[in-house]
Design a protein around this motif. Structure first.
Motif, PDB file in Angstrom:
ATOM      1  N   LEU A   1       0.855  -1.257   0.152  1.00 22.66           N
ATOM      2  CA  LEU A   1       0.120   0.080  -0.153  1.00 22.66           C
ATOM      3  C   LEU A   1       0.725   1.316  -0.062  1.00 22.66           C
ATOM      4  O   LEU A   1       0.593   2.277  -0.956  1.00 22.66           O
ATOM      5  N   ASP A   2       1.775   1.196   1.016  1.00 19.96           N
ATOM      6  CA  ASP A   2       2.879   2.532   1.044  1.00 19.96           C
ATOM      7  C   ASP A   2       4.193   2.136   0.289  1.00 19.96           C
ATOM      8  O   ASP A   2       3.913   0.919  -0.474  1.00 19.96           O
ATOM      9  N   ASP A   3       4.827   3.117   0.400  1.00 15.00           N
ATOM     10  CA  ASP A   3       5.932   3.121  -0.612  1.00 15.00           C
ATOM     11  C   ASP A   3       7.286   2.240   0.102  1.00 15.00           C
ATOM     12  O   ASP A   3       7.422   2.367   1.302  1.00 15.00           O
ATOM     13  N   THR A   4       8.127   1.446  -0.592  1.00 14.71           N
ATOM     14  CA  THR A   4       9.271   1.045  -0.112  1.00 14.71           C
ATOM     15  C   THR A   4      10.321   2.184  -0.414  1.00 14.71           C
ATOM     16  O   THR A   4      10.127   2.777  -1.311  1.00 14.71           O
ATOM     17  N   LEU A   5      11.064   2.728   0.579  1.00 16.98           N
ATOM     18  CA  LEU A   5      11.787   4.028   0.484  1.00 16.98           C
ATOM     19  C   LEU A   5      13.567   3.470   0.818  1.00 16.98           C
ATOM     20  O   LEU A   5      13.629   2.773   1.767  1.00 16.98           O
ATOM     21  N   ILE A   6      14.098   4.057   0.198  1.00 16.45           N
ATOM     22  CA  ILE A   6      15.745   3.736   0.124  1.00 16.45           C
ATOM     23  C   ILE A   6      16.368   5.179   0.099  1.00 16.45           C
ATOM     24  O   ILE A   6      16.117   6.062  -0.751  1.00 16.45           O
TER      25      ILE A   6
ATOM     26  N   ASN B   1       7.606  -2.460   1.332  1.00 15.66           N
ATOM     27  CA  ASN B   1       7.441  -1.660   2.369  1.00 15.66           C
ATOM     28  C   ASN B   1       8.620  -1.544   3.299  1.00 15.66           C
ATOM     29  O   ASN B   1       8.471  -0.941   4.345  1.00 15.66           O
ATOM     30  N   VAL B   2       9.653  -2.052   2.991  1.00 12.03           N
ATOM     31  CA  VAL B   2      10.933  -1.566   3.930  1.00 12.03           C
ATOM     32  C   VAL B   2      11.302  -0.317   3.698  1.00 12.03           C
ATOM     33  O   VAL B   2      11.220   0.305   2.713  1.00 12.03           O
ATOM     34  N   GLU B   3      11.974   0.229   4.756  1.00 12.38           N
ATOM     35  CA  GLU B   3      12.705   1.412   4.763  1.00 12.38           C
ATOM     36  C   GLU B   3      14.122   1.436   5.158  1.00 12.38           C
ATOM     37  O   GLU B   3      14.254   0.808   6.212  1.00 12.38           O
ATOM     38  N   ILE B   4      14.791   2.098   4.445  1.00  8.72           N
ATOM     39  CA  ILE B   4      16.330   2.023   4.740  1.00  8.72           C
ATOM     40  C   ILE B   4      16.755   3.343   4.880  1.00  8.72           C
ATOM     41  O   ILE B   4      16.616   4.178   3.816  1.00  8.72           O
ATOM     42  N   GLY B   5      17.456   3.765   5.956  1.00  4.25           N
ATOM     43  CA  GLY B   5      17.918   4.764   6.126  1.00  4.25           C
ATOM     44  C   GLY B   5      19.209   5.416   5.602  1.00  4.25           C
ATOM     45  O   GLY B   5      19.999   4.739   5.209  1.00  4.25           O
ATOM     46  N   GLU B   6      19.431   6.842   5.385  1.00  2.00           N
ATOM     47  CA  GLU B   6      20.446   7.442   4.700  1.00  2.00           C
ATOM     48  C   GLU B   6      21.808   6.735   5.064  1.00  2.00           C
ATOM     49  O   GLU B   6      22.192   6.591   6.319  1.00  2.00           O
ATOM     50  N   HIS B   7      22.574   6.632   3.927  1.00  2.00           N
ATOM     51  CA  HIS B   7      23.853   6.209   4.218  1.00  2.00           C
ATOM     52  C   HIS B   7      24.210   4.763   4.992  1.00  2.00           C
ATOM     53  O   HIS B   7      25.306   4.366   5.342  1.00  2.00           O
TER      54      HIS B   7
END
Length: 361
Positions: free
Chosen positions: A245-250, A265-271
């Motif tokens: 439903l929501d986005d997967t975010l890299i 729907n995984v979210e991976i933080g910067e660096h």
């Protein structure tokens, strides 16, 4: 790669640092005469190469290297010079280039050399590429042979789309991003600026979502996207699934090695950086500046706090709320010894109950 020849006198003003020469003063060395054609390891470098020493444990290689110039850590050079003064070497010492961080300098200089030396693909659309009339392609972008660009896709200036790449409907690719041959980006996914996507990567495939019904599986349509920020690198044959439903975010600056699986729907933080064959299950959130070693597995719906470091082959089965280094690997052993250990492990709960009973008594 064949590098464009450069001189040390050209590199020094660009990258900074200072030069030291054993048994001579720097002013006596004509930097304009030191021609270099690339960076090589110390044990295989020749007089035309730049070498670097980032690990002091390898300093013995300085006694035999033929490199013309060697990058070393400035803060440890006095100690290094004292040690070298006790050693013998049949040939003259190389010129030492003193910097704050040799490994970082190696990366920066190599970037500069590659950008200067690699073949520049001309802008334009190859005659065999298929570009939908409703796609927007900047005139400064390059679309190579047999690539397919879907309707309403937006390709920014400086983008390099390799041969056989497929970009679906509504895909957006930011400035100077490079997508290597035969990668696929599904509909409506977005990549930021200065990204690198290697061959065989698949971005935006359906997440693994099914509802059980009487022993069968009913597919759940995956209607989210994959949104990739600027400066992200995605390795060969890595897959990143679109959200349910929501986005997967890299996040910004994320680095993903080859053959990684990032679920929906995984979210991976910067660096954050992940080594090869890592698997991240759905809806897990990984904070910024984490590292995950090769073949580690992260279960779904977990939260990994910023600054976490997970060792290779570790299985993460619960959320991590305190930053630090985590390892969950059972050491290798002979098969016979492993069988004994496995039998003992099966008895742990029984032994635990017996110990509790003894404590009561």
């Amino acid at each position: 790669m064949k590098f464009t020849p450069s001189r040390l006198s050209e590199l020094l003003p660009l990258f900074g640092g200072r030069v030291e020469v054993l048994n001579a003063v720097p002013e006596q060395v004509d930097l304009a005469d030191i021609a270099l054609v690339g960076i090589r390891p110390l044990d295989s470098a020749q007089a035309c190469h730049l070498g670097f020493l980032s690990n002091n444990k390898l300093k013995s290689q300085l006694l035999t290297t033929r490199a013309g110039v060697v990058i070393v850590r400035e803060s440890r050079f006095d100690e290094l010079r004292e040690w070298l003064s006790t050693q013998s070497r049949p040939e003259p010492w190389p010129v030492f280039w003193l910097v704050a961080d040799p490994y970082l300098y190696y990366a920066r200089i190599q970037q500069w050399w590659v950008a200067r030396s690699e073949f520049k693909v001309p802008a334009g659309i190859h005659p065999s590429a298929v570009v939908d009339p409703e796609a927007i392609v900047d005139p400064d972008a390059s679309i190579q042979a047999n690539a397919v660009i879907g309707a309403h896709a937006v390709i920014a200036a400086g983008v390099n789309i390799g041969a056989g790449v497929v970009l679906g409907r509504g895909v957006k690719v930011g400035e100077n991003t490079r997508i290597y041959p035969n990668a696929v980006v599904y509909d409506e996914c977005e990549l930021g600026r200065n990204c690198i996507v290697h061959s065989g990567a698949v971005i935006g495939a359906d997440g693994f979502g099914f509802a059980p019904e009487n022993g069968a599986w009913i597919k759940i349509p995956q209607v989210g996207r994959v949104l990739i920020a600027d400066e992200v690198e995605i390795g060969a044959n890595t897959t990143i699934d679109r959200g349910a439903l929501d986005d997967t975010l890299i996040g910004y600056g994320v680095k993903l090695d080859n053959q990684i699986m990032v679920a929906h729907n995984v979210e991976i933080g910067e660096h954050t950086a992940m080594a090869g064959c890592v698997g991240v299950a759905g809806s897990t959130k990984i904070g910024a500046r984490c590292t995950i070693g090769g073949a580690a597995m992260v279960l779904g719906h977990l939260n990994i706090v910023e600054g976490t470091h997970i060792s290779a082959a570790t299985t993460v089965m619960s959320s991590i709320t305190e930053a630090g280094a985590y390892t969950g690997i059972f050491p290798i052993d002979t098969h016979k010894a492993w069988e004994k250990t496995a039998v003992a492990l099966r008895q742990i709960m029984k032994l635990r109950a017996e110990v509790r009973e003894l404590k009561k008594q």
